[in-house]
Design an enzyme around this catalytic site. Structure first.
Site, PDB file in Angstrom:
ATOM      1  N   CYS A  33     -11.027   5.692   8.318  1.00 16.81           N
ATOM      2  CA  CYS A  33     -10.162   6.314   7.316  1.00 16.81           C
ATOM      3  C   CYS A  33      -8.939   5.472   7.012  1.00 16.81           C
ATOM      4  O   CYS A  33      -8.258   5.009   7.913  1.00 16.81           O
ATOM      5  CB  CYS A  33      -9.610   7.632   7.849  1.00 16.81           C
ATOM      6  SG  CYS A  33     -10.740   8.956   7.720  1.00 16.81           S
TER       7      CYS A  33
ATOM      8  N   CYS B 114      -1.315   4.128   4.569  1.00 16.74           N
ATOM      9  CA  CYS B 114      -2.679   3.886   4.086  1.00 16.74           C
ATOM     10  C   CYS B 114      -2.854   2.490   3.506  1.00 16.74           C
ATOM     11  O   CYS B 114      -2.091   2.068   2.643  1.00 16.74           O
ATOM     12  CB  CYS B 114      -3.020   4.932   3.026  1.00 16.74           C
ATOM     13  SG  CYS B 114      -4.631   4.674   2.259  1.00 16.74           S
TER      14      CYS B 114
ATOM     15  N   CYS C 102     -19.273   8.254   2.576  1.00 17.80           N
ATOM     16  CA  CYS C 102     -17.869   8.317   2.184  1.00 17.80           C
ATOM     17  C   CYS C 102     -17.692   7.462   0.938  1.00 17.80           C
ATOM     18  O   CYS C 102     -17.887   6.250   0.965  1.00 17.80           O
ATOM     19  CB  CYS C 102     -17.034   7.794   3.356  1.00 17.80           C
ATOM     20  SG  CYS C 102     -15.283   7.764   3.049  1.00 17.80           S
TER      21      CYS C 102
ATOM     22  N   CYS D 212      -5.349   2.767  -5.155  1.00 18.24           N
ATOM     23  CA  CYS D 212      -4.835   4.135  -5.281  1.00 18.24           C
ATOM     24  C   CYS D 212      -3.367   4.057  -5.672  1.00 18.24           C
ATOM     25  O   CYS D 212      -2.623   3.228  -5.147  1.00 18.24           O
ATOM     26  CB  CYS D 212      -4.980   4.871  -3.949  1.00 18.24           C
ATOM     27  SG  CYS D 212      -4.472   6.601  -4.048  1.00 18.24           S
TER      28      CYS D 212
ATOM     29  N   GLU E  40     -15.233  -0.017  -1.697  1.00 16.93           N
ATOM     30  CA  GLU E  40     -16.013   0.102  -0.472  1.00 16.93           C
ATOM     31  C   GLU E  40     -16.597   1.509  -0.347  1.00 16.93           C
ATOM     32  O   GLU E  40     -15.987   2.492  -0.756  1.00 16.93           O
ATOM     33  CB  GLU E  40     -15.136  -0.221   0.736  1.00 16.93           C
ATOM     34  CG  GLU E  40     -14.791  -1.697   0.775  1.00 16.93           C
ATOM     35  CD  GLU E  40     -14.065  -2.127   2.034  1.00 16.93           C
ATOM     36  OE1 GLU E  40     -14.252  -3.276   2.450  1.00 16.93           O
ATOM     37  OE2 GLU E  40     -13.319  -1.328   2.621  1.00 16.93           O
TER      38      GLU E  40
ATOM     39  N   CYS F  75       0.768   6.150  -0.248  1.00 18.58           N
ATOM     40  CA  CYS F  75       1.117   6.731   1.052  1.00 18.58           C
ATOM     41  C   CYS F  75       1.395   5.569   2.008  1.00 18.58           C
ATOM     42  O   CYS F  75       0.662   4.578   2.011  1.00 18.58           O
ATOM     43  CB  CYS F  75      -0.038   7.580   1.582  1.00 18.58           C
ATOM     44  SG  CYS F  75      -0.493   8.900   0.448  1.00 18.58           S
TER      45      CYS F  75
HETATM   46  N1  SAH Z   1      -6.835  10.064  -1.287  1.00 18.67           N
HETATM   47  C1  SAH Z   1      -7.454  11.080  -0.536  1.00 18.67           C
HETATM   48  C2  SAH Z   1      -8.775  10.676   0.064  1.00 18.67           C
HETATM   49  C3  SAH Z   1      -8.895   9.297   0.641  1.00 18.67           C
HETATM   50  S1  SAH Z   1      -8.008   8.965   2.108  1.00 18.67           S
HETATM   51  C4  SAH Z   1      -6.500  11.609   0.519  1.00 18.67           C
HETATM   52  O1  SAH Z   1      -5.476  10.997   0.742  1.00 18.67           O
HETATM   53  O2  SAH Z   1      -6.796  12.655   1.095  1.00 18.67           O
HETATM   54  C5  SAH Z   1      -8.982   9.799   3.346  1.00 18.67           C
HETATM   55  C6  SAH Z   1      -8.169  10.219   4.561  1.00 18.67           C
HETATM   56  O3  SAH Z   1      -7.755   9.075   5.332  1.00 18.67           O
HETATM   57  C7  SAH Z   1      -6.896  10.962   4.211  1.00 18.67           C
HETATM   58  O4  SAH Z   1      -6.695  12.088   5.026  1.00 18.67           O
HETATM   59  C8  SAH Z   1      -5.865   9.915   4.493  1.00 18.67           C
HETATM   60  O5  SAH Z   1      -4.596  10.467   4.673  1.00 18.67           O
HETATM   61  C9  SAH Z   1      -6.425   9.266   5.727  1.00 18.67           C
HETATM   62  N2  SAH Z   1      -5.797   7.995   6.073  1.00 18.67           N
HETATM   63  C10 SAH Z   1      -5.234   7.100   5.247  1.00 18.67           C
HETATM   64  N3  SAH Z   1      -4.751   6.040   5.952  1.00 18.67           N
HETATM   65  C11 SAH Z   1      -5.011   6.288   7.254  1.00 18.67           C
HETATM   66  C12 SAH Z   1      -4.779   5.572   8.459  1.00 18.67           C
HETATM   67  N4  SAH Z   1      -4.217   4.382   8.449  1.00 18.67           N
HETATM   68  N5  SAH Z   1      -5.172   6.135   9.618  1.00 18.67           N
HETATM   69  C13 SAH Z   1      -5.807   7.330   9.628  1.00 18.67           C
HETATM   70  N6  SAH Z   1      -6.084   8.043   8.520  1.00 18.67           N
HETATM   71  C14 SAH Z   1      -5.687   7.530   7.334  1.00 18.67           C
HETATM   72 FE1  SF4 Z   2      -4.307   7.158  -1.819  1.00 17.63          FE
HETATM   73 FE2  SF4 Z   2      -4.466   6.398   0.691  1.00 17.63          FE
HETATM   74 FE3  SF4 Z   2      -2.675   8.231  -0.015  1.00 17.63          FE
HETATM   75 FE4  SF4 Z   2      -5.298   8.865   0.006  1.00 17.63          FE
HETATM   76  S1  SF4 Z   2      -4.044   8.324   1.778  1.00 17.63           S
HETATM   77  S2  SF4 Z   2      -3.785   9.327  -1.593  1.00 17.63           S
HETATM   78  S3  SF4 Z   2      -6.169   6.883  -0.622  1.00 17.63           S
HETATM   79  S4  SF4 Z   2      -2.709   6.096  -0.697  1.00 17.63           S
END
Ligand code: SAH
Ligand code: SF4
Length: 390
Positions: free
Chosen positions: A357, A131, A117, A124, A104, A128
């Site tokens: 995000c 996410c 974006c 990934c 996406e 996390c």
């Molecule tokens: N992998 C990279 C970039 C993609 S994620 C990273 O983790 O930084 C982009 C941003 O979205 C990151 O700051 C991530 O922590 C945040 N993010 C992920 N899941 C989220 C959620 N459910 N609510 C708000 N922000 C989120």
């Molecule tokens: Fe990967 Fe999501 Fe963690 Fe970013 S926030 S590193 S996209 S798992």
């Protein structure tokens, strides 16, 4: 940087996609056809400045050359599978790659500019816990062409060709904040961003490109040296215990090492380059005022020029966390601001189309999960969700 074609999937008919090839690669391929190096510049102008995808319309090139190029190369785009428009103007594309994988891409417009974006991986590996992308099982790196291609699709969609000046573009910024961890796919990301920033490529200034990382420390310093783009770091916790629990990468590269890499990044990329500390607020996990005070102490001690971005957790179906109240978020922000930090609270954009995000996932994954949920609801035993064979 080492130049390699290993990652570039050939088109089904054996022709090579020129999008995403570095200058050196393209020059070498043109030399194979007996063409001089200056052709690279000419071709790049058509591709990245004019947005042209049809060699026969590249009228500054002679007809025999146009035909030769068309026989050996293509100028491709990822396939648009769906396009969704949010009520707030955010636009999201689900894009299909040549091997059928999907990612996406989102455009987030503001008054007189906008950020595209971009995704860097399918899924990934960082897992996390907050996410949605991190729960996707199918994972592969995107190629440089697939990364640049996402931006080209956005430009096509808004008809922003030929490239306007830096100041007058609507698609004025690139943020590497889509699906994937950009520093885990460093070579392709770096090659793509070099094209984005090349004055004869997409010609975007490095101030308008931001890479967001969960903290894969080994590639942070090279990113500062090679690219010098803006850095955003997903910190999300004020101590290692909490960060270990919500971001497994922290067990390998704890907060102290991450902040030291940030300090080096700033030293290499330039002191005026503020680092954005992204902080998701998860109710009852990392949102106390004591957390806010500890954050201030951490960043002050590390001596990093930083600003915060506070992101109230964006929920997704089945997520194990909740969003704190707006009052709690404001109180948290106040502690940071009193200590002299910028700490805007990010309101999620494109929530109605799941474009905010951390919510990006491919549609095929979503369908698979919803089928799985439907089976569970129907009482059918099927507790492992395994990737489907393609
Ligand atoms: N992998 C990279 C970039 C993609 S994620 C990273 O983790 O930084 C982009 C941003 O979205 C990151 O700051 C991530 O922590 C945040 N993010 C992920 N899941 C989220 C959620 N459910 N609510 C708000 N922000 C989120
Ligand atoms: Fe990967 Fe999501 Fe963690 Fe970013 S926030 S590193 S996209 S798992």
């Amino acid at each position: 940087m080492e130049e390699s074609l290993e990652n570039v999937p050939p088109m089904g008919d054996g022709r090579l996609d020129v999008i995403g090839l570095s200058r050196a690669e393209l020059t070498a391929r043109l030399a194979d056809l007996g063409e001089k190096p200056f052709r690279t510049k000419q071709l790049w102008h058509w591709i990245y400045h004019q947005g042209e995808t049809d060699f026969s319309r590249m009228t500054t090139l002679g007809k025999p050359l146009r035909e030769k190029l068309a026989a050996h190369f293509t100028v491709s785009r990822p396939k648009i599978i769906t396009e969704q428009n949010s009520t707030d103007g955010t636009r999201k594309w689900l894009l299909g790659m040549v091997d059928g994988n999907q990612v996406e891409t989102v455009h987030i417009p503001e008054e007189d500019r906008g950020a595209v974006c971009v995704s860097t991986q399918v899924g990934c590996t960082m897992t996390c816990r907050f996410c949605h992308t991190g729960t996707q099982r199918l994972v592969r790196d995107l190629t440089a062409g697939e990364i640049v291609g996402q931006f080209m699709v956005a430009r096509d969609s808004y008809g922003e060709w030929p490239t306007p000046t830096d100041e007058t573009r609507h698609l004025s910024n690139v943020v590497l904040m889509g699906m994937g961890e950009p520093l885990m796919n460093y070579e392709a990301v770096a090659q793509a961003m070099k094209i984005v920033m090349d004055p004869e490529g997409i010609a975007m200034s490095k101030r308008r490109v931001t890479l967001s990382t969960s903290g894969y420390v080994p590639n942070m310093r090279r990113c500062a040296t090679d690219l010098g783009i803006k850095l955003a770091v997903s910190l999300h916790a004020s101590n290692d215990d909490v960060r270990d629990a919500i971001m497994p990468i922290n067990r390998k590269y704890p907060i102290r090492e991450l902040l030291s890499a940030c300090k080096d990044y700033q030293r290499i990329a330039g002191q005026r380059q503020y680092i954005t500390i992204e902080y998701i607020l998860l109710k009852g996990i990392n949102d106390s005022l004591a957390d806010a005070r500890e954050l201030v102490r951490l960043i002050t001690t590390a001596d990093i020029g930083a600003k915060f971005n506070l992101i109230p957790f964006n929920p997704w179906p089945g997520a194990p966390y909740e969003t704190p109240s707006i009052k709690a978020v404001q109180a948290f922000a106040a502690v940071l601001m009193e200590a002299g930090f910028a700490a805007p609270i990010r309101t999620p954009r494109g929530r109605d189309i799941l474009a905010a995000c951390g919510q990006l996932r491919s549609a095929s994954e979503r369908e698979r999960l919803s089928r799985h949920k439907a089976r569970l609801a129907a009482g059918i035993e099927d507790s492992h969700v395994l990737p489907e064979k393609s």
